[in-house]
Write a protein that holds these residues in place. Structure first.
Motif, short mmCIF file in Angstrom:
data_model
loop_
_atom_site.label_atom_id
_atom_site.label_comp_id
_atom_site.label_asym_id
_atom_site.label_seq_id
_atom_site.Cartn_x
_atom_site.Cartn_y
_atom_site.Cartn_z
N PRO A 243 0.84 -1.21 0.00
CA PRO A 243 0.00 0.00 0.00
C PRO A 243 0.87 1.25 0.00
CG PRO A 243 0.10 -0.98 2.20
CD PRO A 243 0.80 -1.93 1.27
N SER A 244 0.24 2.37 -0.22
CA SER A 244 0.97 3.64 -0.21
C SER A 244 1.51 3.93 1.18
CB SER A 244 0.06 4.78 -0.67
OG SER A 244 -0.42 4.54 -1.97
N THR A 290 9.34 -0.78 7.51
CA THR A 290 8.43 -1.06 6.39
C THR A 290 8.00 0.24 5.72
OG1 THR A 290 7.64 -3.06 7.51
CG2 THR A 290 6.27 -2.16 5.74
N GLU A 291 7.69 1.25 6.52
CA GLU A 291 7.29 2.54 5.96
C GLU A 291 8.41 3.14 5.13
OE1 GLU A 291 4.53 4.69 5.85
OE2 GLU A 291 3.55 2.78 6.25
N LEU A 292 9.65 2.94 5.57
CA LEU A 292 10.78 3.48 4.81
C LEU A 292 10.83 2.87 3.41
CD1 LEU A 292 13.39 5.08 4.48
CD2 LEU A 292 14.61 3.19 5.59
N THR A 293 10.63 1.56 3.30
CA THR A 293 10.67 0.93 1.97
C THR A 293 9.53 1.46 1.10
OG1 THR A 293 9.34 -0.96 2.72
CG2 THR A 293 11.72 -1.15 2.88
N ARG A 294 8.38 1.71 1.71
CA ARG A 294 7.26 2.24 0.92
C ARG A 294 7.53 3.67 0.46
NH1 ARG A 294 2.46 -0.30 4.85
NH2 ARG A 294 2.92 -2.48 4.31
N VAL A 295 8.17 4.45 1.32
CA VAL A 295 8.57 5.80 0.92
C VAL A 295 9.60 5.73 -0.22
CG1 VAL A 295 9.81 7.87 1.67
CG2 VAL A 295 8.04 6.88 3.13
N LEU A 296 10.56 4.82 -0.10
CA LEU A 296 11.56 4.66 -1.15
C LEU A 296 10.93 4.24 -2.47
CD1 LEU A 296 14.49 2.86 0.72
CD2 LEU A 296 14.60 5.09 -0.41
#
Length: 723
Positions: A243-244, A290-296
């Protein structure tokens, strides 16, 4: 049994319809691999399924005629009026085997037209084009799929019994009429089938044919024989589109340089389609990995796919299955702009140094190659690097530790997670808890999103605190109720602290170096703890404060363990460690009377020597400290009682804050406090707290209370008795 069975169709006459290729393979099993021994029994055929599928007759002959030659086994069928003579007839096994050989010759003549089911053939062609299978690999995938779905081939798998890996190769070569060396190459661990995860051989123990040949996932065979599929859909439940992101790049300022480097590296690697690109990010659960990978993924404009840790039912996916999903994703997305995230990687990578090998160690050679050759860039996320095999770790291009965000950043993240419904006091208290991660707050906020929409701010904040505190206590941490607000307060004025150095310059130096071992000493109440809290706020680090009562224990070795854990917690959280009453642990060892006193000092000295963060030890008894401890401090700062100017400024400010407005405040100060040279900030704080219980009526009353505090501190030196 590890596979499912597809339903077979019946013709209008009730005859079982079997694909020609299935008949061909079945006859090869029965004749070439001599499974006719399982089919032909003294009293007749052993399987109605095989009889119906191959349309075999039921031959019975008279014993006297057993040596006669017959052109057709139909001559031996007993029907109608001859049924009563069945008991006198014997089943001729040799002629039955001869009939099976005849059927095989006929099937071999038609082998060129014995195609697999159309849907299966179409899906295998798609997979062949996507993954790059050769014809032998495609044939093996087709065959194994039908073994897992067709009743006839499933029965042949059972009849042939448990097989070694070498025997499996022989069976496949015989049934598919393929050179055994080609089959061995196609099923090797380095082959495309294994690397893609589509088909692997269980080489650990003997199993039946179907159980020795593992397909991509449960349901894979049923899906590709049932309907036209997009090959990527086969990864559903194993690999999910992420997800975003709910956070932004600015929420990772505390690791900004590393994120910038990672972004640039992954961008260039993806553009150049470089192989063997892997990054390891590790840190405590809930720190935002996990949020970092989604931001990347968003910054790089790459589709981020995550290797699922649980299936559609919510059950955990085993490490072996997750590695297979990773292999498949690498093969399926090799030509697409994709980034893969493998969360909770310690489930498959850990185990180094333990008696039980990890999944990756059992597949060590394969994983080493995968980390060197994977076509899709992968970010591996782990809650810990403890137990990871160094052979794996050294193959990562980058290793990033994800610390807990600084207090200011956590406060902002907490507010965002709660829809800006947190009060300032609660948000600040949460941000000061060194072990509270954004993930814990986000989960608690998600609970209240469904039930607390109409709640008052007070009820929302109180409930959120209870939820978060419950999780913290279950994790072994102190609840929020035991976290104090900053002792320096919003009106903290550093100019009112009387120290023997420039405290502003000291803060700049600590902020620049990010490493310091400081000793704050001086009388009680002179602002040592308050300045430590202010300094942690200035350098944007969480503060871990420990008192003597937190670390001392009556049990042997427990004090040393508590000391070591305090330093470990500070390093793990990237926090500033402040130990109050440091003289309890650093007392001169020559004055010790018990061995445990010496070991506690030794442990503290050893931890101080190795500590690379910011350490503050405060004491009121600097003269009692061990000489070795004094040498380990980068600076020793004396905090003194307030100077006359500082006493006047504090008195004036507090009178105004309490509403004690008098025109002659300076006169009151000169008469009551001008010579109160032992007055400290702690005295002002104590007298202000008393005002809340029993308000002062004038500045004179306030001054008298301060003077009484000073007199009380000096009681030890005052004369006792009658004057």
């Amino acid at each position: 049994m590890k596979h499912s069975l597809a339903r077979r169709k019946l013709s209008r006459t009730g005859t079982l319809l079997v694909e020609p290729v299935v008949k061909l393979w079945t006859l090869r099993f029965l004749v070439d691999l001599e499974l006719h021994r399982r089919l032909v029994k003294p009293n007749g055929w052993s399987s109605d399924l095989v009889v119906q599928a191959l349309q075999l007759p039921q031959p019975h002959i008279r014993a006297a005629d057993a040596e006669d030659e017959f052109d057709s086994m139909a001559d031996y069928v007993d029907v109608g009026e001859e049924a009563s003579e069945t008991a006198n007839r014997a089943f001729n096994r040799e002629l039955c085997v001869r009939e099976l050989r005849k059927r095989l010759r006929e099937a071999e003549n038609e082998a060129a037209h014995a195609y697999p089911p159309a849907i299966l053939a179409s899906n295998v062609r798609r997979l062949q084009a996507l993954v790059g299978l050769n014809n032998v690999e495609a044939a093996l995938l087709t065959f194994v799929t039908l073994v897992h779905t067709d009743k006839m081939l499933d029965l042949m798998s059972d009849w042939i019994g448990d097989l070694t890996s070498a025997r499996v190769l022989h069976v496949l070569s015989a049934v598919l009429r393929l050179p055994e060396k080609d089959v061995r190459a196609a099923l090797s661990p380095r082959g495309t089938l294994a690397r893609s995860g589509l088909l692997t051989v269980d080489r650990n123990q003997r199993w039946t044919l179907a159980s020795k040949l593992d397909l991509l996932c449960d349901g894979f065979a049923d899906r590709i024989v049932s309907d036209e599929i997009d090959p990527v859909d086969l990864l559903r439940g194993m690999v999910t589109l992420a997800p975003s992101a709910t956070l932004a790049e600015g929420d990772f300022e505390h690791v900004g340089e590393s994120v910038c480097l990672m972004r640039s590296y992954l961008s260039r690697a993806a553009a150049a389609r470089r192989r063997g690109v892997n990054v390891l990010v590790h840190g405590e659960p809930g720190t935002g990995k996990t949020e970092l990978t989604r931001v990347l993924g968003g910054m790089l404009d790459l589709s981020l796919y995550e290797i699922a840790g649980e299936d559609a039912s919510g059950d955990a996916v085993l490490g072996e299955q997750r590695l297979r999903a990773f292999r498949a994703a690498q093969a399926f997305f090799a030509e697409r702009p994709v980034l893969i995230a493998f969360d909770e990687a310690e489930d498959v990578l850990s185990g180094y140094g333990s008696k039980e090998q990890s999944v990756a160690q059992r597949r060590k050679a394969w994983l080493n190659r995968a980390l060197e050759e994977n076509p899709v860039p992968t970010v591996w996320l782990s809650n810990s690097v403890h137990g990871l095999d160094p052979a794996f770790v050294r193959r990562f291009d980058m290793v990033l530790h994800m610390p807990l965000p600084p207090a200011r950043m956590r406060e902002r993240i907490f507010q965002t997670a709660c829809g800006n419904r947190l009060s300032g006091a609660v948000a600040q208290r949460m941000s000061r808890h060194a072990s509270l991660t954004p993930g814990v707050v986000a989960r608690a906020a998600a609970v209240l999103d469904g039930v607390g929409d109409q709640w008052s701010p007070e009820r929302y904040n109180a409930t959120l605190e209870r939820l978060v505190s419950g999780t913290l206590q279950a994790q072994g941490h102190v609840p929020l109720s035991r976290v104090d607000l900053p002792p320096f307060g919003p009106d903290y004025a550093l100019g009112n602290v009387n120290a023997d150095c420039d405290l502003f310059a000291l803060a700049e130096g600590v902020k620049r170096e990010q490493s310091a071992r400081l000793c704050f000493y001086g009388p009680p109440g002179t602002g040592k703890t308050a300045y430590a809290a202010w300094l942690a706020h200035e350098i944007d680090r969480p503060l871990i404060a420990r008192r003597a009562s937190d670390l001392l224990s009556p049990f042997v070795g427990e004090t040393e363990h508590n000391i070591a854990r305090a330093f470990e917690d500070a390093l793990r959280e990237g926090a500033m460690l402040c130990i109050d009453e440091g003289d309890s642990f650093l007392r001169d060892r020559s004055l010790s009377h018990h061995s445990w006193e010496v070991t506690a000092v030794n442990e503290m000295l050893a931890q101080m020597e190795r500590f690379s963060g910011v350490l503050i030890i405060s004491t009121n008894l600097v003269d009692t400290l061990d000489e070795a401890a004094l040498r380990r401090f980068d600076a020793k700062i004396l905090f003194r009682h307030l100077s006359a100017d500082q006493r006047r400024a504090c008195f004036t400010d507090r009178c105004r804050a309490l509403g004690l407005h008098e025109d002659h405040i300076d006169t009151v100060f000169a008469r009551q406090l001008a010579k109160a040279d032992t007055l400290s900030l702690g005295d002002f704080a104590a007298v202000v707290r008393r005002h809340r219980l029993q308000p002062y009526q004038s500045a004179t009353d306030f001054a008298r209370a301060l003077a009484a505090e000073c007199a009380l501190k000096q009681r030890g030196s005052a004369p006792i008795g009658f004057i």
